[in-house]
Design a protein around this motif. Structure first.
Motif, PDB file in Angstrom:
ATOM      1  N   TYR A 201      14.887  -3.886 -13.018  1.00 15.23           N
ATOM      2  CA  TYR A 201      13.820  -4.226 -11.693  1.00 15.23           C
ATOM      3  C   TYR A 201      14.567  -5.338 -10.992  1.00 15.23           C
ATOM      4  O   TYR A 201      15.143  -6.210 -11.668  1.00 15.23           O
ATOM      5  CB  TYR A 201      12.310  -4.510 -11.934  1.00 15.23           C
ATOM      6  N   LYS A 300      12.691  -1.721 -17.695  1.00 12.20           N
ATOM      7  CA  LYS A 300      12.015  -1.030 -18.377  1.00 12.20           C
ATOM      8  C   LYS A 300      12.972  -0.223 -19.175  1.00 12.20           C
ATOM      9  O   LYS A 300      14.263  -0.150 -18.785  1.00 12.20           O
ATOM     10  CB  LYS A 300      11.362   0.089 -17.551  1.00 12.20           C
ATOM     11  N   ILE A 321       8.098  -2.290 -20.751  1.00 11.06           N
ATOM     12  CA  ILE A 321       7.743  -1.916 -19.340  1.00 11.06           C
ATOM     13  C   ILE A 321       7.568  -3.236 -18.697  1.00 11.06           C
ATOM     14  O   ILE A 321       7.366  -4.280 -19.034  1.00 11.06           O
ATOM     15  CB  ILE A 321       6.322  -1.146 -19.632  1.00 11.06           C
ATOM     16  N   ASN A 322       7.211  -2.687 -17.399  1.00 12.06           N
ATOM     17  CA  ASN A 322       7.013  -3.800 -16.379  1.00 12.06           C
ATOM     18  C   ASN A 322       5.710  -4.439 -16.963  1.00 12.06           C
ATOM     19  O   ASN A 322       4.656  -3.811 -16.971  1.00 12.06           O
ATOM     20  CB  ASN A 322       6.755  -3.276 -15.088  1.00 12.06           C
ATOM     21  N   ASN A 375       4.968   4.940 -16.503  1.00 11.30           N
ATOM     22  CA  ASN A 375       4.960   5.568 -15.186  1.00 11.30           C
ATOM     23  C   ASN A 375       3.934   4.849 -14.272  1.00 11.30           C
ATOM     24  O   ASN A 375       4.327   4.834 -13.082  1.00 11.30           O
ATOM     25  CB  ASN A 375       4.814   7.261 -15.114  1.00 11.30           C
ATOM     26  N   ASP A 378       4.902   1.569 -12.902  1.00  9.00           N
ATOM     27  CA  ASP A 378       6.007   1.675 -11.784  1.00  9.00           C
ATOM     28  C   ASP A 378       5.252   2.302 -10.416  1.00  9.00           C
ATOM     29  O   ASP A 378       5.514   1.828  -9.360  1.00  9.00           O
ATOM     30  CB  ASP A 378       7.016   3.111 -12.153  1.00  9.00           C
ATOM     31  N   TYR A 381       3.862  -1.095  -9.239  1.00 11.49           N
ATOM     32  CA  TYR A 381       5.191  -1.852  -8.877  1.00 11.49           C
ATOM     33  C   TYR A 381       5.680  -1.530  -7.466  1.00 11.49           C
ATOM     34  O   TYR A 381       5.861  -2.197  -6.422  1.00 11.49           O
ATOM     35  CB  TYR A 381       6.120  -1.927 -10.007  1.00 11.49           C
ATOM     36  N   TYR A 382       6.057  -0.295  -7.327  1.00 10.43           N
ATOM     37  CA  TYR A 382       6.745   0.527  -6.021  1.00 10.43           C
ATOM     38  C   TYR A 382       5.480   0.615  -4.920  1.00 10.43           C
ATOM     39  O   TYR A 382       5.900   0.456  -3.818  1.00 10.43           O
ATOM     40  CB  TYR A 382       7.316   1.782  -6.383  1.00 10.43           C
TER      41      TYR A 382
END
Ligand SMILES: Cc1cc2nc3c(=O)[nH]c(=O)nc-3n(C[C@H](O)[C@H](O)[C@H](O)COP(=O)(O)OP(=O)(O)OC[C@H]3O[C@@H](n4cnc5c(N)ncnc54)[C@H](O)[C@@H]3O)c2cc1C
Length: 430
Positions: A201, A300, A321-322, A375, A378, A381-382
């Motif tokens: 990331y 990740k 994972i994050n 997922n 993410d 995050y995004y």
């Protein structure tokens, strides 16, 4: 010293030691290898820097393998409430949005999630070293476990029916099954050719242990900003120290670009204290003192396969994972629980517990679940780490509506803390 075992586990971290206790309680002889022991517990010292938010489900797994009492008698901090919100932005069009952050603050409370069930907390914040030490104490109570630590692996032979691991000090160990719980840089995963997808990331995590004024908090909260979340995790009180005072500690996590994190790392304690107090949401208590700080690159990764004949991997060896929702080791404990259940069931049925068909059941039950959580992280995050005006509007409305969504809201947090479904059926001690 014995050199022939049913199972060899590489890595006596939180996940490896859990698997060792579970398999030993199912009657298997287990060797477990690590190159370093966890540091000794010192009652009055400040908490160590690496901490995890352990979910309700992880607590149940640790209870089952006999480690929870050893953890609970050291240092841990229960949290009863969990809150999420988004900071108002001063950038671009978003600056024109009305400040609805108070309305859009979503708070989860143990009393709503477990009404009338006498369950007073959603989880605990615990130092990783305390969890690992508690597990090592639980392992020491089980005759079927032999710990090879500290020792170094010289060679691994993971093909054929009999797997072999050669150690620098203890010679060659053999077993039918080798389990890699050796973390993100897993040598077992590499040597067994299980394959891996990996992506770094842009953001990094800055973690800081602080001492604060007031009472020990029962809430952990996370505030999303355009550069990433800022989180507050209360830690166990420690003391009395030299001046006879009980001290309250917390772990602060700040996600940002590599450059911004470098600046934070290089600040003096006084500068950092002032920056944290200024930039964090106003609900941050008054800080007294910086205890320790560290930063972590974030990536990740996911193994393509978790198993082959006579080999399995679990925890960070299989996936990272994050950490923005603190799920990493919680997924690892669920891996451990399912792997213990699948192997123990095969032992009870007199099946070959190291066969690929038995181990594939573990992969089937865990890989999809772990990918789903990856997922979801993410999407957070995004979806949150930007100042895009329409997205910000949708996010704030979403958080606000979530807070007023009653049953749905409670189901979401039940899923996050692993309280929404059946836990793996762990065997009773043999
Ligand atoms: C900033 C940050 C915050 C996080 N916060 C949370 C959180 O709040 N909640 C959460 O659930 N997770 C969190 N995580 C993730 C969590 O820390 C990891 O998922 C967890 O440590 C993985 O445990 P593990 O036992 O699988 O691996 P590890 O902790 O990496 O343990 C691996 C063990 O194997 C040993 N080992 C490695 N190689 C060898 C070898 N060749 N020979 C012998 N021994 C070996 C190591 O010494 C170690 O003891 C966070 C991660 C980060 C980066």
């Amino acid at each position: 010293m014995n050199s022939v075992f049913d199972v060899i586990i590489v890595g006596a971290g939180m996940v490896g030691a859990t698997i060792a206790c579970g398999l030993a309680r199912s009657g298997l002889n287990v060797a477990i290898i690590d190159h370093q022991l966890p540091p000794a517990f010192i009652e009055d010292e400040a908490p160590h820097i690496r901490v995890s938010a352990l979910s309700f489900a992880s607590e149940q797994v640790l209870r089952h393998v006999g480690a929870w009492p050893h953890i609970a008698n050291k240092r841990l901090c229960p949290y009863r409430r969990l809150a999420v919100n988004e900071r108002p932005s001063k950038n671009g069009l978003s600056a024109w949005l009305p400040d609805i952050s108070a309305w859009a603050r979503t708070e989860f409370n143990a009393d709503d999630i477990f009404p009338g069930q006498g369950q007073s907390h959603l989880g605990h914040i615990v130092e990783n070293d305390v969890v690992q030490l508690g597990l090592h104490e639980a392992m020491a109570e089980l005759d079927q476990i032999e710990l090879f630590c500290p020792d170094q692996i010289i060679r691994m032979q993971l093909d054929g029916d009999e797997k072999k691991i050669e150690l620098a000090q203890h010679g060659v160990l053999t077993a039918k099954l080798v389990i890699g719980a050796d973390g993100a840089q897993s040598k077992v995963r590499e040597q067994a050719n299980l394959g891996q997808f990996r992506e770094q990331y842009e953001q990094q995590a800055f973690v800081c242990t602080v001492e604060y004024q007031g009472q020990q908090d029962d809430i952990t909260w996370q505030s999303f900003t355009s550069h990433g979340p800022m989180a507050f995790l209360p830690l166990a009180d420690s003391g009395p120290l030299i001046d006879g005072q009980i001290k309250h500690y917390a772990s602060l996590v700040w996600y940002d670009s590599a450059d911004a994190i470098k600046t934070l790392k290089n600040m003096s304690d006084a500068e950092l204290l002032a920056t944290l107090q200024r930039k964090y949401p106003s609900e941050l208590p008054v800080l007294n003192h910086i205890v320790a700080r560290a930063s972590f690159p974030l990536f990740k990764s996911h193994a393509i396969d978790y198993v082959k004949e006579g080999v399995a991997i679990a925890g960070d060896a299989a996936h990272t994972i994050n950490p923005l929702a603190g799920q990493g080791v919680n997924l690892g404990f669920l891996d451990a629980a399912v792997l213990i259940e699948v192997v123990a069931q095969a032992v009870m049925n007199n099946d070959n517990f190291a066969s690929k068909s038995v181990l594939s059941e573990y992969q089937k039950r865990r890989r999809f679940e772990n990918q789903t959580m990856m997922n979801l992280m993410d999407a957070f995050y995004y979806g949150f780490s930007n100042d895009n005006f329409p997205l910000r509007l949708v996010r704030n409305l979403g958080l606000g509506l979530a807070n007023h969504a009653g049953i749905v809201k409670n189901q979401v947090v039940k899923y996050a803390i692993g309280a929404s479904g059946d836990l793996p059926k762990l065997a009773k001690p043999a």
